[in-house]
Design a protein around this motif. Structure first.
Motif, PDB file in Angstrom:
ATOM      1  N   GLY A  17       8.308 -26.357  18.677  1.00  0.00           N
ATOM      2  CA  GLY A  17       7.594 -26.825  20.005  1.00  0.00           C
ATOM      3  C   GLY A  17       6.273 -26.847  19.915  1.00  0.00           C
ATOM      4  O   GLY A  17       5.745 -27.165  21.338  1.00  0.00           O
ATOM      5  N   LEU A  18       5.515 -26.689  18.628  1.00  0.00           N
ATOM      6  CA  LEU A  18       4.086 -26.986  18.773  1.00  0.00           C
ATOM      7  C   LEU A  18       3.709 -28.362  18.828  1.00  0.00           C
ATOM      8  O   LEU A  18       4.190 -29.228  17.920  1.00  0.00           O
ATOM      9  CB  LEU A  18       3.583 -26.116  17.807  1.00  0.00           C
ATOM     10  CG  LEU A  18       3.493 -24.747  17.738  1.00  0.00           C
ATOM     11  CD1 LEU A  18       2.770 -24.173  16.482  1.00  0.00           C
ATOM     12  CD2 LEU A  18       3.205 -24.249  19.063  1.00  0.00           C
ATOM     13  N   LEU A  19       2.986 -28.774  19.806  1.00  0.00           N
ATOM     14  CA  LEU A  19       2.551 -30.325  19.859  1.00  0.00           C
ATOM     15  C   LEU A  19       1.334 -30.367  18.697  1.00  0.00           C
ATOM     16  O   LEU A  19       0.263 -29.814  18.787  1.00  0.00           O
ATOM     17  CB  LEU A  19       1.626 -30.454  20.889  1.00  0.00           C
ATOM     18  CG  LEU A  19       1.166 -31.904  21.133  1.00  0.00           C
ATOM     19  CD1 LEU A  19       2.164 -33.086  20.901  1.00  0.00           C
ATOM     20  CD2 LEU A  19       0.708 -31.985  22.821  1.00  0.00           C
ATOM     21  N   LEU A  20       1.583 -30.961  17.376  1.00  0.00           N
ATOM     22  CA  LEU A  20       0.726 -31.021  16.359  1.00  0.00           C
ATOM     23  C   LEU A  20       0.032 -32.461  16.319  1.00  0.00           C
ATOM     24  O   LEU A  20       0.611 -33.384  15.793  1.00  0.00           O
ATOM     25  CB  LEU A  20       1.343 -30.770  15.101  1.00  0.00           C
ATOM     26  CG  LEU A  20       1.814 -29.219  15.125  1.00  0.00           C
ATOM     27  CD1 LEU A  20       2.290 -28.952  13.530  1.00  0.00           C
ATOM     28  CD2 LEU A  20       0.567 -28.201  15.357  1.00  0.00           C
ATOM     29  N   THR A  21      -1.002 -32.404  16.946  1.00  0.00           N
ATOM     30  CA  THR A  21      -1.834 -33.663  16.979  1.00  0.00           C
ATOM     31  C   THR A  21      -2.757 -33.874  15.865  1.00  0.00           C
ATOM     32  O   THR A  21      -2.672 -32.782  15.112  1.00  0.00           O
ATOM     33  CB  THR A  21      -2.701 -33.669  18.475  1.00  0.00           C
ATOM     34  OG1 THR A  21      -3.713 -32.569  18.292  1.00  0.00           O
ATOM     35  CG2 THR A  21      -1.948 -33.812  19.523  1.00  0.00           C
ATOM     36  N   SER A  22      -3.532 -34.884  15.863  1.00  0.00           N
ATOM     37  CA  SER A  22      -4.066 -34.967  14.465  1.00  0.00           C
ATOM     38  C   SER A  22      -5.356 -33.861  14.290  1.00  0.00           C
ATOM     39  O   SER A  22      -5.459 -33.644  13.179  1.00  0.00           O
ATOM     40  CB  SER A  22      -4.895 -36.485  14.412  1.00  0.00           C
ATOM     41  OG  SER A  22      -5.652 -36.536  16.043  1.00  0.00           O
ATOM     42  N   GLY A  23      -5.967 -33.535  15.319  1.00  0.00           N
ATOM     43  CA  GLY A  23      -6.947 -32.433  15.198  1.00  0.00           C
ATOM     44  C   GLY A  23      -6.506 -31.118  14.619  1.00  0.00           C
ATOM     45  O   GLY A  23      -6.876 -30.759  13.625  1.00  0.00           O
ATOM     46  N   GLU A  52     -12.203 -37.981   8.703  1.00  0.00           N
ATOM     47  CA  GLU A  52     -11.418 -38.266   9.973  1.00  0.00           C
ATOM     48  C   GLU A  52     -12.029 -37.845  11.368  1.00  0.00           C
ATOM     49  O   GLU A  52     -11.679 -38.191  12.277  1.00  0.00           O
ATOM     50  CB  GLU A  52     -10.178 -37.107  10.027  1.00  0.00           C
ATOM     51  CG  GLU A  52      -9.313 -37.150   8.860  1.00  0.00           C
ATOM     52  CD  GLU A  52      -8.041 -36.604   9.174  1.00  0.00           C
ATOM     53  OE1 GLU A  52      -7.694 -36.139  10.022  1.00  0.00           O
ATOM     54  OE2 GLU A  52      -7.464 -36.012   7.996  1.00  0.00           O
ATOM     55  N   LYS A  53     -13.353 -37.720  11.057  1.00  0.00           N
ATOM     56  CA  LYS A  53     -14.393 -37.659  12.088  1.00  0.00           C
ATOM     57  C   LYS A  53     -13.855 -37.062  13.552  1.00  0.00           C
ATOM     58  O   LYS A  53     -13.598 -37.640  14.467  1.00  0.00           O
ATOM     59  CB  LYS A  53     -14.744 -39.015  12.662  1.00  0.00           C
ATOM     60  CG  LYS A  53     -15.671 -39.782  11.660  1.00  0.00           C
ATOM     61  CD  LYS A  53     -16.682 -40.517  12.256  1.00  0.00           C
ATOM     62  CE  LYS A  53     -17.574 -41.498  11.169  1.00  0.00           C
ATOM     63  NZ  LYS A  53     -18.562 -42.149  11.859  1.00  0.00           N
ATOM     64  N   ILE A  54     -13.904 -35.706  13.149  1.00  0.00           N
ATOM     65  CA  ILE A  54     -13.035 -34.683  14.306  1.00  0.00           C
ATOM     66  C   ILE A  54     -14.260 -34.055  14.988  1.00  0.00           C
ATOM     67  O   ILE A  54     -15.104 -33.485  14.355  1.00  0.00           O
ATOM     68  CB  ILE A  54     -12.024 -33.972  14.075  1.00  0.00           C
ATOM     69  CG1 ILE A  54     -10.719 -34.548  13.463  1.00  0.00           C
ATOM     70  CG2 ILE A  54     -11.614 -32.994  14.961  1.00  0.00           C
ATOM     71  CD1 ILE A  54      -9.954 -33.810  12.648  1.00  0.00           C
TER      72      ILE A  54
END
Lengths: 143, 143
Positions: A17-23, A52-54
DNA sequence: ATCTTTGCAAAAGTTTTGCATATCC
DNA sequence: GGATATGCAAAACTTTTGCAAAGAT
């Protein structure tokens, strides 16, 4: 950890259930390739993240999100910054006070008995322990 | 620690060749009265130091001086700031993750055997270990 | 007299926050 | 569409440093 294992880990976390976004994925993948705990600054310096310029703020926010979910563990070994690593399996660290190298060791220390004693004598319920060893690594011992 | 014990400690340290100036004495006496490790900010907030009007930079410089001499120990329990306490006798901490209370416990854990094993298997020479327990204190366990 | 510590202010470094925009379900 | 995450810039916070004055032996 290779790419397959990393993807497995990420989908396992997503299933929980973890929202794993790009960052967040980027932070996880940097830490999965690291051989030692890293600071926020080191994570940002990683080529992976640079490409990836985070943003810095995103790295910090990802770190605290992932720590709050138990994916990462925050370590504060004596002296320097906050260090993060994947919270995969229980282990300990050997911290060299001379060259500052950090080694990971796995061993089973019988602390359960002592944790029971603590409960009886103080009422404190131990959830986890942190055990770190400080001294001189093999190379520094020889000099 | 009462005033007599504190004075004994201070003259013991002075005998060992430490230059104990007013700032350093003030830091020691604040920590001697504290029941838990304190951060630099907490030390500065102490009424003792406020009355004596010691500069922030002096507090930081005293802390690192005294730590380098082994009088103080720097702890970095997970999460917050750097905490200092008098390095009088080996002990461990029970850190409540809910109310953040820190208790001190003394017990003899047989880590020597394991430190020998570490030496044999990795070449690392253990000089000291840090063992901290995280969980819920008596009060927080009941709620 | 010399060496060290202190206070002050400014700097450096790390982490957090507000807000508008972009992304995800 | 509604909730959440991100980027950017600014702010907040902690710790360090340069320098002149004060203190210690």
């Amino acid at each position: 950890m290779n790419k397959n294992e990393l993807n497995k880990l990420i989908s396992l976390l997503a299933q929980q259930g973890l929202l794993l976004t790009s960052g967040r994925k980027a932070v996880i993948s940097v830490l999965a390739q690291a051989k030692k705990p890293l600071s926020a600054a080191e994570i940002m310096e990683s080529a992976l993240i640079k490409k990836e310029k985070i943003n810095r703020a995103t790295v910090y926010r990802s770190l605290s999100f992932l720590e709050s979910k138990g994916v990462l563990e925050l370590l504060r070994l004596s002296g320097d910054e906050r260090l993060y690593h994947l919270n995969l399996e229980h282990h300990h660290h050997l911290v060299c006070t001379l060259c500052h190298k950090i080694e990971v060791i796995h061993f089973c220390n019988q602390l359960n008995t002592q944790e029971d004693e603590i409960k009886k004598s103080t009422g404190f319920t131990v959830k986890k322990h942190v055990l770190e060893f400080y001294g001189l690594c093999r190379e520094c011992s020889q000099n």
